[in-house]
Design an enzyme around this catalytic site. Structure first.
Site, PDB file in Angstrom:
ATOM      1  N   HIS A  17     -56.212  67.466  12.745  1.00  0.00           N
ATOM      2  CA  HIS A  17     -56.771  67.828  14.064  1.00  0.00           C
ATOM      3  C   HIS A  17     -56.680  69.339  14.283  1.00  0.00           C
ATOM      4  CE1 HIS A  17     -55.225  63.679  15.594  1.00  0.00           C
ATOM      5  NE2 HIS A  17     -56.508  63.566  15.316  1.00  0.00           N
ATOM      6  N   LYS A  41     -55.809  50.572  25.771  1.00  0.00           N
ATOM      7  CA  LYS A  41     -55.158  50.907  24.497  1.00  0.00           C
ATOM      8  C   LYS A  41     -53.666  51.113  24.685  1.00  0.00           C
ATOM      9  CE  LYS A  41     -56.632  53.929  21.400  1.00  0.00           C
ATOM     10  NZ  LYS A  41     -57.285  55.150  20.843  1.00  0.00           N
ATOM     11  N   ARG A  91     -64.259  63.109   8.256  1.00  0.00           N
ATOM     12  CA  ARG A  91     -63.481  62.941   7.018  1.00  0.00           C
ATOM     13  C   ARG A  91     -64.249  62.180   5.954  1.00  0.00           C
ATOM     14  NH1 ARG A  91     -59.108  59.573  10.142  1.00  0.00           N
ATOM     15  NH2 ARG A  91     -61.112  58.593  10.502  1.00  0.00           N
ATOM     16  N   SER A 128     -53.965  59.587  12.909  1.00  0.00           N
ATOM     17  CA  SER A 128     -52.741  59.372  13.679  1.00  0.00           C
ATOM     18  C   SER A 128     -52.155  57.994  13.384  1.00  0.00           C
ATOM     19  CB  SER A 128     -53.037  59.500  15.177  1.00  0.00           C
ATOM     20  OG  SER A 128     -53.536  60.784  15.472  1.00  0.00           O
TER      21      SER A 128
HETATM   22  O1  LIG Z   1     -56.469  61.020  13.589  1.00  0.00           O
HETATM   23  C1  LIG Z   1     -57.533  60.367  13.650  1.00  0.00           C
HETATM   24  O2  LIG Z   1     -57.589  59.155  14.015  1.00  0.00           O
HETATM   25  C2  LIG Z   1     -58.834  61.028  13.270  1.00  0.00           C
HETATM   26  C3  LIG Z   1     -60.017  60.275  13.327  1.00  0.00           C
HETATM   27  C4  LIG Z   1     -61.213  60.858  12.960  1.00  0.00           C
HETATM   28  C5  LIG Z   1     -61.235  62.186  12.535  1.00  0.00           C
HETATM   29  N1  LIG Z   1     -62.253  62.999  12.116  1.00  0.00           N
HETATM   30  N2  LIG Z   1     -61.762  64.227  11.796  1.00  0.00           N
HETATM   31  C6  LIG Z   1     -60.460  64.202  12.012  1.00  0.00           C
HETATM   32 BR1  LIG Z   1     -59.373  65.680  11.730  1.00  0.00          BR
HETATM   33  C7  LIG Z   1     -60.053  62.936  12.480  1.00  0.00           C
HETATM   34  C8  LIG Z   1     -58.828  62.355  12.843  1.00  0.00           C
HETATM   35  O1  LIG Z   2     -57.267  61.890  18.026  1.00  0.00           O
HETATM   36  C1  LIG Z   2     -58.313  61.230  17.937  1.00  0.00           C
HETATM   37  O2  LIG Z   2     -58.457  60.092  18.418  1.00  0.00           O
HETATM   38  C2  LIG Z   2     -59.497  61.851  17.220  1.00  0.00           C
HETATM   39  C3  LIG Z   2     -60.523  61.012  16.800  1.00  0.00           C
HETATM   40  C4  LIG Z   2     -61.616  61.548  16.148  1.00  0.00           C
HETATM   41  C5  LIG Z   2     -61.686  62.933  15.927  1.00  0.00           C
HETATM   42  N1  LIG Z   2     -62.638  63.712  15.333  1.00  0.00           N
HETATM   43  N2  LIG Z   2     -62.262  65.012  15.363  1.00  0.00           N
HETATM   44  C6  LIG Z   2     -61.080  65.069  15.972  1.00  0.00           C
HETATM   45 BR1  LIG Z   2     -60.180  66.692  16.244  1.00  0.00          BR
HETATM   46  C7  LIG Z   2     -60.659  63.776  16.364  1.00  0.00           C
HETATM   47  C8  LIG Z   2     -59.542  63.243  17.022  1.00  0.00           C
END
Ligand SMILES: O=C(O)c1ccc2[nH]nc(Br)c2c1
Ligand SMILES: O=C(O)c1ccc2[nH]nc(Br)c2c1
Length: 162
Positions: A17, A41, A91, A128
């Site tokens: 993040h 949630k 990702r 996370s």
């Molecule tokens: O921590 C997550 O759930 C999460 C999800 C989706 C994500 N896309 N890019 C990042 Br950095 C990212 C992080």
């Molecule tokens: O923390 C999350 O839920 C989450 C999800 C999706 C995400 N995409 N990019 C980021 Br920064 C990100 C963070």
């Protein structure tokens, strides 16, 4: 003045993040890290703790605002806060498949664009959820989160429901 939002639950914030947010800060004058609350949630950390971890780990960056996103539509939030772009990390192709409909909907609802930043190669496996699972099973997650987040995860604070 160009303002972007990085929405998420950040439960907790991790190095993947932080890397995306830092890059967004280089592209926009202001970046709002909008921490979500969804009462359906269950979160590991409270909204206050999730915002505090984001604030302390982003303290060295200029132009970052950390605030609650509230329960409503992201598109409405963007309209209300004068946000011109949503910034999200990507990702994998499955992230893209998941994000594309929402990006199109947000543009149609509020004219707000979504900017996708490909996550750094060494963070594409991070989420996370996975970090919390590895931590609770005794795995070493020190490479994936800042020290202040690690401390809270190791403290094993009780889960909260929002
Ligand atoms: O921590 C997550 O759930 C999460 C999800 C989706 C994500 N896309 N890019 C990042 Br950095 C990212 C992080
Ligand atoms: O923390 C999350 O839920 C989450 C999800 C999706 C995400 N995409 N990019 C980021 Br920064 C990100 C963070």
């Amino acid at each position: 003045m160009r303002r972007a939002v990085c929405p998420g639950s950040f439960d907790p914030i991790h190095n993947g993040h932080l890397e995306v947010i830092a890059r967004a800060a280089g592209l926009f004058d202001e970046v709002i890290v909008a921490v979500s609350t969804n009462y359906a949630k269950k979160y590991r950390f409270s909204l206050e703790d999730r915002m505090e971890m984001a604030r302390e780990t982003l303290a060295s960056l200029r132009g970052i605002i950390v605030e609650p996103m509230g329960e409503g539509l992201l598109a409405e939030y963007c309209r209300h806060r004068g946000v011109s772009a949503i910034v999200k990390g990507l990702r994998s192709s499955s992230d893209f498949d998941y994000e594309l409909p929402m990006a199109t909907m947000n543009r149609q609802l509020a004219g707000v664009e979504t900017v996708f930043l490909p996550a750094e190669a060494h963070y594409v496996h991070l989420s996370s959820t996975l970090i919390k699972e590895v931590n609770v099973l005794g795995g070493d997650i020190s490479d994936f989160v800042p020290k202040s987040v690690l401390k809270r995860l190791l403290a094993g604070e009780p889960a909260t429901d929002h």
